[in-house]
Design a protein around this motif. Structure first.
Motif, mmCIF file in Angstrom:
data_model
loop_
_atom_site.group_PDB
_atom_site.id
_atom_site.type_symbol
_atom_site.label_atom_id
_atom_site.label_comp_id
_atom_site.label_asym_id
_atom_site.label_seq_id
_atom_site.Cartn_x
_atom_site.Cartn_y
_atom_site.Cartn_z
ATOM 1 N N LEU A 1 0.969 4.064 -2.870
ATOM 2 C CA LEU A 1 0.644 5.451 -2.574
ATOM 3 C C LEU A 1 1.797 6.386 -2.952
ATOM 4 O O LEU A 1 1.577 7.473 -3.498
ATOM 5 N N PHE B 1 -4.236 6.706 4.420
ATOM 6 C CA PHE B 1 -3.231 5.707 4.781
ATOM 7 C C PHE B 1 -2.951 5.742 6.280
ATOM 8 O O PHE B 1 -2.889 4.705 6.944
ATOM 9 N N GLN C 1 0.827 -1.207 0.000
ATOM 10 C CA GLN C 1 0.000 0.000 0.000
ATOM 11 C C GLN C 1 0.861 1.257 0.000
ATOM 12 O O GLN C 1 0.587 2.221 -0.713
ATOM 13 N N ARG C 2 1.950 1.225 0.817
ATOM 14 C CA ARG C 2 2.816 2.403 0.900
ATOM 15 C C ARG C 2 3.516 2.655 -0.440
ATOM 16 O O ARG C 2 3.628 3.805 -0.883
#
Length: 467
Positions: free
Chosen positions: A239, A270, A235-236
């Motif tokens: 993003l 997030f 996810q990081r």
């Protein structure tokens, strides 16, 4: 003398270099960048009495003459038709009013738990608004306007003050309903998108009791960051890639408010995964606390009890504006059945919320507001219900610097119309912002060639409400 710059002025002045500033601001490494991140706390115009707001919104309109506005004169007119051969008659409340607490405030037996807090309540008996139809009145109560799309009250508070926790939304709305404007009630309109309310759970509408779905927020739940598609590291990385493209586009444009809001909102989303699940985990509370709020399978208080306990947890965690919604108090038919049911679902949780806030020392700087979009007339129609009344109704405030144990203003002898020390909705909003340390005339946003504010060109701070 030029007025003090608002957050909007700071945004305008900084927009040319927003791309890199915004990125540094999100990670807290540049003090100048804090000015362009709408969520970073800012200084108030004057010392604040309240740091946060919890709005208990009773959509549909509770009857003031059956709750907080006792009218003994109604007894003399009880059963008298409003006109010859009319099926609508004047009708005294079927619920008894008693003096409560040291203040002796008269509160109906319909709300025994709120009545126990009479000495904490600042009851306004002279509220009035501009429209008596639900959709328009609901929008005006929540945004200040019934005719145009405007930012919600919570969005204005976040825009003016920022919020104390950068890992949580500044504005949370619990059980928002489908009716009465839908998402507009908690939207940000032309303000930065990150100021909008984050909905948790949703009322099923059509008069049904509110309820939390199994997953109140998609992909943000226990266990930590339980995303079915991507793990935390992925996810990081995803993003970071998207944000780099956004920043490149922003550097090319020089100024793009929609993109600025997207960058901020994406980072917030997030970060929410780190803290939101824990705040929403009510199992961390003791059994005694849950019982105090009326939480338990099959209990009529379970839904609103959960919402109120969650509201307290959000307040502790630094959320600026929390709204708890309950519908639908629109008892045109059989108010003798409808209002007791609504009271049964909400009275214990609301009393527990006040108790909990007070014993934790939070009530001093938390402004709690209770009420609907309007009230009810002192009349009973042919269906044993009360219709709409926007020209005279009651709301109460507690904590956050208001005078405790008082009634402010009054309606006429039957409770039909605000008469003394009248408080318009714009006055209420102006006073609320004042308690938060904000001058309602200075919190503005330039849009479509003019400066807008929550109270438009109206509103007067009612100092008689302030301790």
């Amino acid at each position: 003398m030029n007025p003090a710059p608002t957050r909007r002025h700071l945004l305008s002045a900084s927009s040319a270099g927003f791309g890199m500033l915004a990125l540094r601001g999100l990670f807290g490494s540049n003090s100048q960048a804090a000015m362009v991140n709408p969520l970073v706390p800012t200084k108030t115009h004057f010392p604040a009495r309240a740091k946060r707001v919890i709005f208990l919104f009773m959509q549909g309109g509770p009857s003031q003459v059956d709750t907080f506005d006792f009218k003994p004169a109604l007894t003399k007119q009880h059963g008298v038709p409003v006109a010859k051969d009319s099926p609508t008659v004047f009708y005294q409340s079927p619920w008894k009013f008693k003096p409560r607490g040291q203040s002796g405030m008269l509160v109906s037996d319909l709300l025994p738990n709120m009545a126990r807090h009479a000495d904490d309540l600042c009851v306004i008996n002279s509220m009035h608004t501009d429209h008596n139809a639900h959709p328009q009145a609901i929008l005006q109560m929540n945004t200040g306007s019934f005719a145009f799309t405007r930012p919600s009250v919570g969005a204005w508070c976040v825009y003016g003050l920022g919020t104390e926790n950068q890992n949580l939304p500044g504005f949370v709305t619990i059980n928002p309903s489908f009716s009465g404007g839908g998402p507009l009630k908690h939207g940000s309109a032309f303000l930065p998108a990150v100021c909008a309310g984050t909905p948790i759970g949703q009322d099923r509408g059509n008069g049904a009791s509110p309820g939390f779905p199994a997953t109140p927020l998609k992909d943000i739940q226990l266990p930590f960051m339980n995303n079915a598609r991507l793990d935390v590291a992925a996810q990081r990385r995803q993003l970071d890639l998207v944000q780099s493209l956004n920043r490149q586009k922003l550097a090319q444009d020089g100024s793009n408010e929609a993109l600025e809001g997207l960058i901020t909102s994406a980072e917030l989303a997030f970060n929410m995964q780190r803290e939101m699940p824990e705040v929403m985990n009510l199992n961390q509370e003791s059994v005694a606390t849950q019982e105090m709020y009326g939480i338990g399978d099959g209990k009529p208080t379970d839904q609103i009890g959960r919402a109120c306990l969650m509201a307290r947890r959000f307040a502790e965690a630094g959320v600026r504006f929390i709204q708890v919604n309950h519908e639908f108090w629109d008892d045109h038919t059989d108010i003798f059945k409808g209002h007791p049911q609504h009271a049964l679902e909400t009275d214990q949780p609301f009393g527990a919320l006040l108790t909990d806030l007070k014993q934790r020392g939070l009530l001093e700087d938390t402004l709690v507001l209770w009420g609907g979009e309007f009230g009810r007339p002192p009349l009973l129609n042919k269906n044993n219900g009360r219709d709409h009344n926007n020209v005279g109704f009651s709301m109460w405030l507690a904590g956050g610097g208001v005078k405790p144990g008082i009634r402010f203003g009054s309606t006429d002898e039957t409770g039909a119309r605000a008469e003394q020390d009248k408080v318009h909705l714009h006055d209420l909003h102006a006073t609320m912002l004042h308690l938060l340390g904000l001058n309602h005339e200075k919190i503005t946003y330039r849009y479509a060639g003019r400066d807008f504010r929550l109270t438009d060109v109206y509103g007067e701070v009612k100092h008689g409400l302030i301790a």
